[in-house]
Design an enzyme around this catalytic site. Structure first.
Site, PDB file in Angstrom:
ATOM      1  N   GLY A 179       0.810  -1.198   0.000  1.00  0.00           N
ATOM      2  CA  GLY A 179       0.000   0.000   0.000  1.00  0.00           C
ATOM      3  C   GLY A 179       0.849   1.255   0.000  1.00  0.00           C
ATOM      4  O   GLY A 179       1.948   1.277   0.556  1.00  0.00           O
ATOM      5  N   SER A 180       0.353   2.307  -0.640  1.00  0.00           N
ATOM      6  CA  SER A 180       1.044   3.592  -0.610  1.00  0.00           C
ATOM      7  C   SER A 180       0.864   4.235   0.765  1.00  0.00           C
ATOM      8  O   SER A 180       0.104   3.766   1.607  1.00  0.00           O
ATOM      9  CB  SER A 180       0.497   4.503  -1.703  1.00  0.00           C
ATOM     10  OG  SER A 180       0.754   3.962  -2.984  1.00  0.00           O
ATOM     11  N   GLY A 181       1.583   5.336   0.974  1.00  0.00           N
ATOM     12  CA  GLY A 181       1.531   6.027   2.249  1.00  0.00           C
ATOM     13  C   GLY A 181       2.747   5.807   3.113  1.00  0.00           C
ATOM     14  O   GLY A 181       2.872   6.423   4.176  1.00  0.00           O
ATOM     15  N   HIS A 182       3.675   4.930   2.651  1.00  0.00           N
ATOM     16  CA  HIS A 182       4.880   4.626   3.422  1.00  0.00           C
ATOM     17  C   HIS A 182       6.148   5.169   2.751  1.00  0.00           C
ATOM     18  O   HIS A 182       7.254   4.731   3.056  1.00  0.00           O
ATOM     19  CB  HIS A 182       5.019   3.120   3.611  1.00  0.00           C
ATOM     20  CG  HIS A 182       3.821   2.489   4.231  1.00  0.00           C
ATOM     21  ND1 HIS A 182       3.311   2.889   5.448  1.00  0.00           N
ATOM     22  CD2 HIS A 182       2.999   1.495   3.791  1.00  0.00           C
ATOM     23  CE1 HIS A 182       2.235   2.164   5.736  1.00  0.00           C
ATOM     24  NE2 HIS A 182       2.029   1.320   4.741  1.00  0.00           N
ATOM     25  N   LYS A 187       5.905  -7.561   2.865  1.00  0.00           N
ATOM     26  CA  LYS A 187       5.637  -7.295   4.274  1.00  0.00           C
ATOM     27  C   LYS A 187       4.471  -8.166   4.735  1.00  0.00           C
ATOM     28  O   LYS A 187       3.540  -8.440   3.976  1.00  0.00           O
ATOM     29  CB  LYS A 187       5.319  -5.810   4.497  1.00  0.00           C
ATOM     30  CG  LYS A 187       6.446  -4.882   4.063  1.00  0.00           C
ATOM     31  CD  LYS A 187       6.194  -3.431   4.453  1.00  0.00           C
ATOM     32  CE  LYS A 187       4.928  -2.834   3.896  1.00  0.00           C
ATOM     33  NZ  LYS A 187       4.888  -2.864   2.402  1.00  0.00           N
ATOM     34  N   ASP A 240      -1.253  -8.223   1.317  1.00  0.00           N
ATOM     35  CA  ASP A 240      -0.008  -8.335   0.556  1.00  0.00           C
ATOM     36  C   ASP A 240       0.356  -9.795   0.309  1.00  0.00           C
ATOM     37  O   ASP A 240       0.741 -10.173  -0.811  1.00  0.00           O
ATOM     38  CB  ASP A 240       1.137  -7.646   1.309  1.00  0.00           C
ATOM     39  CG  ASP A 240       1.036  -6.130   1.269  1.00  0.00           C
ATOM     40  OD1 ASP A 240       0.173  -5.605   0.543  1.00  0.00           O
ATOM     41  OD2 ASP A 240       1.824  -5.461   1.972  1.00  0.00           O
ATOM     42  N   HIS A 251       0.257   1.311   9.862  1.00  0.00           N
ATOM     43  CA  HIS A 251      -1.025   1.751   9.330  1.00  0.00           C
ATOM     44  C   HIS A 251      -1.908   2.322  10.434  1.00  0.00           C
ATOM     45  O   HIS A 251      -3.085   2.587  10.222  1.00  0.00           O
ATOM     46  CB  HIS A 251      -1.775   0.589   8.667  1.00  0.00           C
ATOM     47  CG  HIS A 251      -0.996  -0.097   7.606  1.00  0.00           C
ATOM     48  ND1 HIS A 251      -0.302  -1.264   7.837  1.00  0.00           N
ATOM     49  CD2 HIS A 251      -0.777   0.220   6.311  1.00  0.00           C
ATOM     50  CE1 HIS A 251       0.297  -1.636   6.717  1.00  0.00           C
ATOM     51  NE2 HIS A 251       0.037  -0.747   5.784  1.00  0.00           N
TER      52      HIS A 251
END
Length: 335
Positions: free
Chosen positions: A56-59, A107, A112, A221
């Protein structure tokens, strides 16, 4: 919510278009979330193992910021905090295969694992050999036979760097996967949050902390941590975090370690360096030698204030591979 965005729906594709403009050495398919080295598999020696990661994006800068020589051949970005779909992972995998197979670095989150596994099966049907290494370094989650188990956090960077260096040397897929698993087995992480993050789609904090509260053992998250406490000094916070890590990292005393002091997106460098000083003090008192270290924002959680600490026990092989040249948008040395 105040963010420099156009719309919540276009955050990831807009960001990837910006990455493409800033880094011409990358090839970006913004709508699919795929980032590869500009030359692709055609620019790699025949028989060289390719590394692929994502989530996921945001990291950011994880993972796309680590695409380049000495690390990843490709990264696949999903929506914010949501896994990319199998079709995009499979397309990126096939695109970077240079004939020696592809290592998926994943991860340990349920979405995932499922999506990367399905993508690997599709690629193997097309004749591409895929190995999967799961990163599960977060000691805030107990090891258990039930549930998804420990979360993957800061050790992902260590796995990508060290395995990427071995792949650059021309090692076969089985050896590259083995060193990736070795890094994961010797790495532990722990996080603390001072504030929540705010996802663009929700527009409000994911959770609430009181003005005088911190969350120990937070997930990247915003998953719940081990406990909430009244805010502590940097020294006290470092001690609590390292207590958790060292309790779970046997034989750390006397062994050199690679250290990551990682900001979660909303913590200024001055505070991260204060934490670095306190970590040095605590580890010194406990007989742990820091051989290499990084300080900065590498595995973030949007705008969350706080940090994670990651320690990896390192022998001569791991230190040599860590020191090997790397040239990516967000990690570069020896070039």
């Amino acid at each position: 919510m105040k963010k420099l965005i156009n719309s919540p729906e276009s955050v990831v594709s807009d960001a990837l278009r910006g990455m493409a403009a800033a880094h011409p050495g990358l090839r970006v398919e913004a709508e699919k979330g795929i980032v590869t080295r500009a030359a692709g598999a055609a620019g790699e020696p025949a028989g060289k193992v390719a590394l692929l990661s994502g989530g996921g994006s945001g990291h950011e800068p994880l993972h796309a910021g680590f695409v380049g020589r000495g690390m990843l051949a490709a990264a696949v970005a999903g929506p914010v905090f949501t896994s990319p779909v199998p079709d995009n992972i499979a397309a990126a995998t096939c695109a970077v295969d240079a004939g020696a197979g592809v290592l998926h670095i994943v991860k340990n989150y349920t979405g995932d694992i499922l999506n990367f596994t399905m993508a690997a099966e599709d690629c193997e049907d097309e004749g591409v050999k895929v190995e999967q290494v799961v990163v599960d370094d977060d000691v805030a989650v107990a090891r258990t036979e039930h549930g998804p188990g420990r979360r993957g956090t800061g050790a992902t960077l260590f796995v990508e760097k060290i395995a990427g260096a071995l792949a650059e040397e021309g090692a076969p897929l089985a050896e590259v996967a083995a060193v990736a698993r070795k890094v994961n087995a010797n790495a532990r992480s722990y996080g603390v949050a001072l504030t929540s993050c705010t996802t663009p789609a929700k527009g409000s904090p994911n959770f609430t902390l009181g003005e005088d509260e911190i969350e120990l053992g937070i997930g990247i998250h915003g998953e719940p941590g081990r406990e909430r406490r009244t805010i502590m000094t940097a020294a006290e916070t470092a001690e609590a975090m390292l207590d958790a890590i060292l309790d779970d990292l046997p034989e750390a005393s006397g062994a050199p370690v690679i250290l990551l002091v990682n900001g979660l997106g909303g913590t200024p460098p001055v505070e991260l360096y204060i934490m670095r000083a306190e970590v040095e003090r605590v580890l010194g008192e406990r007989g742990v030698t820091v051989a290499r270290s990084l300080v900065g924002n590498y595995v973030t959680s949007l705008d969350m204030a706080g940090c994670t600490l990651t320690l990896c026990r390192a022998d001569e092989e791991l230190l040599r591979l860590w020191d090997a040249p790397v040239d990516t948008p967000s990690l570069r040395w020896g070039c």
